[in-house]
Design a protein around this motif. Sequence first.
Motif, PDB file in Angstrom:
ATOM      1  N   ASP A  43       0.961  -1.157  -0.521  1.00 10.38           N
ATOM      2  CA  ASP A  43      -0.121   0.031  -0.203  1.00 10.38           C
ATOM      3  C   ASP A  43       0.938   1.366   0.462  1.00 10.38           C
ATOM      4  OD1 ASP A  43      -1.978   1.635   0.381  1.00 10.38           O
ATOM      5  OD2 ASP A  43      -2.409   0.767   2.475  1.00 10.38           O
ATOM      6  N   SER A  44       0.775   1.947  -1.193  1.00  7.20           N
ATOM      7  CA  SER A  44       1.366   3.613  -0.894  1.00  7.20           C
ATOM      8  C   SER A  44       1.387   4.002  -0.016  1.00  7.20           C
ATOM      9  CB  SER A  44       1.010   4.129  -2.868  1.00  7.20           C
ATOM     10  OG  SER A  44       0.002   4.748  -2.542  1.00  7.20           O
ATOM     11  N   LYS A  45       0.427   4.819   0.948  1.00  6.78           N
ATOM     12  CA  LYS A  45       0.276   4.841   1.894  1.00  6.78           C
ATOM     13  C   LYS A  45       0.673   4.200   2.889  1.00  6.78           C
ATOM     14  CE  LYS A  45      -4.555   5.353   2.271  1.00  6.78           C
ATOM     15  NZ  LYS A  45      -4.618   3.521   0.892  1.00  6.78           N
ATOM     16  N   ASN A  46       1.361   3.086   3.386  1.00  8.51           N
ATOM     17  CA  ASN A  46       1.430   2.456   4.194  1.00  8.51           C
ATOM     18  C   ASN A  46       2.744   2.211   3.482  1.00  8.51           C
ATOM     19  OD1 ASN A  46       2.160   1.718   6.734  1.00  8.51           O
ATOM     20  ND2 ASN A  46       0.857   0.087   6.906  1.00  8.51           N
ATOM     21  N   PRO A  47       4.005   2.456   3.153  1.00  5.22           N
ATOM     22  CA  PRO A  47       5.910   1.968   3.159  1.00  5.22           C
ATOM     23  C   PRO A  47       6.461   1.704   3.930  1.00  5.22           C
ATOM     24  CG  PRO A  47       6.054   4.492   2.707  1.00  5.22           C
ATOM     25  CD  PRO A  47       4.046   4.087   3.559  1.00  5.22           C
ATOM     26  N   GLN A  48       5.674   1.566   4.856  1.00  2.34           N
ATOM     27  CA  GLN A  48       6.648   0.413   6.237  1.00  2.34           C
ATOM     28  C   GLN A  48       5.801  -0.532   6.727  1.00  2.34           C
ATOM     29  OE1 GLN A  48       7.757   3.675   8.935  1.00  2.34           O
ATOM     30  NE2 GLN A  48       9.457   4.102   7.933  1.00  2.34           N
ATOM     31  N   GLY A  49       4.557  -1.034   6.122  1.00  2.00           N
ATOM     32  CA  GLY A  49       4.082  -1.493   6.243  1.00  2.00           C
ATOM     33  C   GLY A  49       3.676  -3.034   5.771  1.00  2.00           C
ATOM     34  N   PRO A  50       3.289  -3.913   5.655  1.00  6.10           N
ATOM     35  CA  PRO A  50       3.607  -5.324   5.616  1.00  6.10           C
ATOM     36  C   PRO A  50       3.902  -4.896   3.703  1.00  6.10           C
ATOM     37  CG  PRO A  50       1.296  -5.443   6.246  1.00  6.10           C
ATOM     38  CD  PRO A  50       1.835  -3.722   6.334  1.00  6.10           C
ATOM     39  N   ALA A  51       3.924  -5.888   3.231  1.00 12.43           N
ATOM     40  CA  ALA A  51       3.941  -6.358   1.687  1.00 12.43           C
ATOM     41  C   ALA A  51       3.355  -8.062   0.904  1.00 12.43           C
ATOM     42  CB  ALA A  51       5.387  -6.061   1.141  1.00 12.43           C
ATOM     43  N   LEU A  52       3.154  -7.795   0.433  1.00 10.55           N
ATOM     44  CA  LEU A  52       2.620  -9.560  -0.507  1.00 10.55           C
ATOM     45  C   LEU A  52       3.782  -9.398  -1.559  1.00 10.55           C
ATOM     46  CD1 LEU A  52       0.400 -11.514   0.510  1.00 10.55           C
ATOM     47  CD2 LEU A  52      -0.689 -10.124  -2.032  1.00 10.55           C
ATOM     48  N   ALA A  53       4.109 -10.823  -0.849  1.00  8.11           N
ATOM     49  CA  ALA A  53       4.798 -11.556  -2.178  1.00  8.11           C
ATOM     50  C   ALA A  53       4.665 -12.326  -2.606  1.00  8.11           C
ATOM     51  CB  ALA A  53       6.401 -11.992  -1.283  1.00  8.11           C
ATOM     52  N   LEU A  54       4.047 -12.172  -4.011  1.00  2.59           N
ATOM     53  CA  LEU A  54       3.738 -13.578  -4.998  1.00  2.59           C
ATOM     54  C   LEU A  54       4.559 -14.422  -6.229  1.00  2.59           C
ATOM     55  CD1 LEU A  54       0.879 -10.951  -6.236  1.00  2.59           C
ATOM     56  CD2 LEU A  54       0.563 -12.556  -4.248  1.00  2.59           C
ATOM     57  N   PRO A  55       4.158 -15.024  -6.066  1.00  2.00           N
ATOM     58  CA  PRO A  55       5.254 -15.405  -7.736  1.00  2.00           C
ATOM     59  C   PRO A  55       4.541 -14.177  -9.026  1.00  2.00           C
ATOM     60  CG  PRO A  55       4.203 -17.358  -6.519  1.00  2.00           C
ATOM     61  CD  PRO A  55       2.971 -15.614  -5.768  1.00  2.00           C
ATOM     62  N   ALA A  56       5.409 -14.622  -9.493  1.00  2.00           N
ATOM     63  CA  ALA A  56       5.409 -13.701 -10.935  1.00  2.00           C
ATOM     64  C   ALA A  56       4.548 -14.252 -11.696  1.00  2.00           C
ATOM     65  CB  ALA A  56       7.327 -13.231 -11.405  1.00  2.00           C
ATOM     66  N   ARG A  57       4.348 -15.161 -11.746  1.00  2.00           N
ATOM     67  CA  ARG A  57       3.447 -15.588 -13.313  1.00  2.00           C
ATOM     68  C   ARG A  57       1.859 -14.832 -11.940  1.00  2.00           C
ATOM     69  NH1 ARG A  57       5.393 -19.553 -10.609  1.00  2.00           N
ATOM     70  NH2 ARG A  57       4.820 -21.429  -8.755  1.00  2.00           N
ATOM     71  N   THR A  58       2.100 -14.809 -10.801  1.00  2.00           N
ATOM     72  CA  THR A  58       0.999 -15.329 -10.525  1.00  2.00           C
ATOM     73  C   THR A  58       0.527 -13.883 -10.290  1.00  2.00           C
ATOM     74  OG1 THR A  58       0.985 -16.783  -8.684  1.00  2.00           O
ATOM     75  CG2 THR A  58      -0.752 -14.959  -7.978  1.00  2.00           C
ATOM     76  N   TRP A  59       1.614 -12.926 -10.113  1.00  3.02           N
ATOM     77  CA  TRP A  59       1.112 -11.780 -10.902  1.00  3.02           C
ATOM     78  C   TRP A  59       0.935 -10.697 -12.031  1.00  3.02           C
ATOM     79  CZ3 TRP A  59      -0.147  -7.668  -8.296  1.00  3.02           C
ATOM     80  CH2 TRP A  59      -0.451  -6.007  -8.651  1.00  3.02           C
ATOM     81  N   THR A  60       2.002 -11.726 -13.015  1.00  2.00           N
ATOM     82  CA  THR A  60       1.123 -11.847 -14.224  1.00  2.00           C
ATOM     83  C   THR A  60      -0.497 -11.836 -14.977  1.00  2.00           C
ATOM     84  OG1 THR A  60       3.588 -11.633 -14.998  1.00  2.00           O
ATOM     85  CG2 THR A  60       2.221 -12.006 -17.188  1.00  2.00           C
ATOM     86  N   ALA A  61      -0.789 -13.211 -14.287  1.00  2.00           N
ATOM     87  CA  ALA A  61      -1.923 -13.167 -14.626  1.00  2.00           C
ATOM     88  C   ALA A  61      -3.124 -12.428 -14.107  1.00  2.00           C
ATOM     89  CB  ALA A  61      -2.377 -15.177 -14.321  1.00  2.00           C
ATOM     90  N   PHE A  62      -2.880 -11.833 -12.110  1.00  2.00           N
ATOM     91  CA  PHE A  62      -3.915 -11.593 -12.420  1.00  2.00           C
ATOM     92  C   PHE A  62      -3.987  -9.876 -13.350  1.00  2.00           C
ATOM     93  CE2 PHE A  62      -3.640  -6.850  -9.669  1.00  2.00           C
ATOM     94  CZ  PHE A  62      -5.759  -7.250  -9.893  1.00  2.00           C
ATOM     95  N   ILE A  63      -2.846  -8.801 -13.619  1.00  2.00           N
ATOM     96  CA  ILE A  63      -3.229  -8.391 -14.496  1.00  2.00           C
ATOM     97  C   ILE A  63      -3.535  -7.927 -15.235  1.00  2.00           C
ATOM     98  CG2 ILE A  63      -1.510  -6.388 -15.263  1.00  2.00           C
ATOM     99  CD1 ILE A  63      -1.374  -5.915 -12.227  1.00  2.00           C
ATOM    100  N   ASP A  64      -3.600  -9.214 -16.166  1.00  2.00           N
ATOM    101  CA  ASP A  64      -3.472  -9.961 -17.365  1.00  2.00           C
ATOM    102  C   ASP A  64      -5.643  -9.338 -17.079  1.00  2.00           C
ATOM    103  OD1 ASP A  64      -1.489  -9.568 -19.120  1.00  2.00           O
ATOM    104  OD2 ASP A  64      -1.281 -11.950 -18.764  1.00  2.00           O
ATOM    105  N   SER A  65      -6.078 -10.321 -16.227  1.00  2.00           N
ATOM    106  CA  SER A  65      -6.939 -10.590 -15.778  1.00  2.00           C
ATOM    107  C   SER A  65      -7.432  -9.321 -15.758  1.00  2.00           C
ATOM    108  CB  SER A  65      -7.462 -11.410 -14.847  1.00  2.00           C
ATOM    109  OG  SER A  65      -7.329 -11.261 -13.719  1.00  2.00           O
ATOM    110  N   VAL A  66      -7.572  -8.235 -15.563  1.00  2.00           N
ATOM    111  CA  VAL A  66      -7.562  -7.104 -14.980  1.00  2.00           C
ATOM    112  C   VAL A  66      -7.649  -6.077 -16.106  1.00  2.00           C
ATOM    113  CG1 VAL A  66      -7.786  -7.072 -13.177  1.00  2.00           C
ATOM    114  CG2 VAL A  66      -5.657  -6.057 -13.871  1.00  2.00           C
ATOM    115  N   ARG A  67      -7.045  -6.240 -17.004  1.00  2.00           N
ATOM    116  CA  ARG A  67      -7.042  -5.176 -18.676  1.00  2.00           C
ATOM    117  C   ARG A  67      -7.962  -5.272 -19.416  1.00  2.00           C
ATOM    118  NH1 ARG A  67      -0.010  -5.421 -19.064  1.00  2.00           N
ATOM    119  NH2 ARG A  67       0.429  -3.792 -17.784  1.00  2.00           N
TER     120      ARG A  67
END
Length: 67
Positions: A43-67
């Motif tokens: 979350d850009s509003k909380n840069p020191q907070g948690p981050a979600l780590a995803l396999p690159a192929r999962t992120w790519t599939a997500f982005i492809d599905s929302v385009r």
Amino acid sequence: MSADHIHGTPGTGGWRKSSHSGPDNGDCLEVNDAHAGIVCVRDSKNPQGPALALPARTWTAFIDSVR
């Protein structure tokens, strides 16, 4: 996992926002793909907070599905 464990100091090195983000830092995600095979999202509003780590192929599939 906190954002500082992903790539140095929070707010630096590798994190970027979408070019569609507005100038007021509203509801935005930041991504970091500096690590082979992993895309981290935070979350850009909380840069020191948690981050979600995803396999690159999962992120790519997500982005492809929302385009």
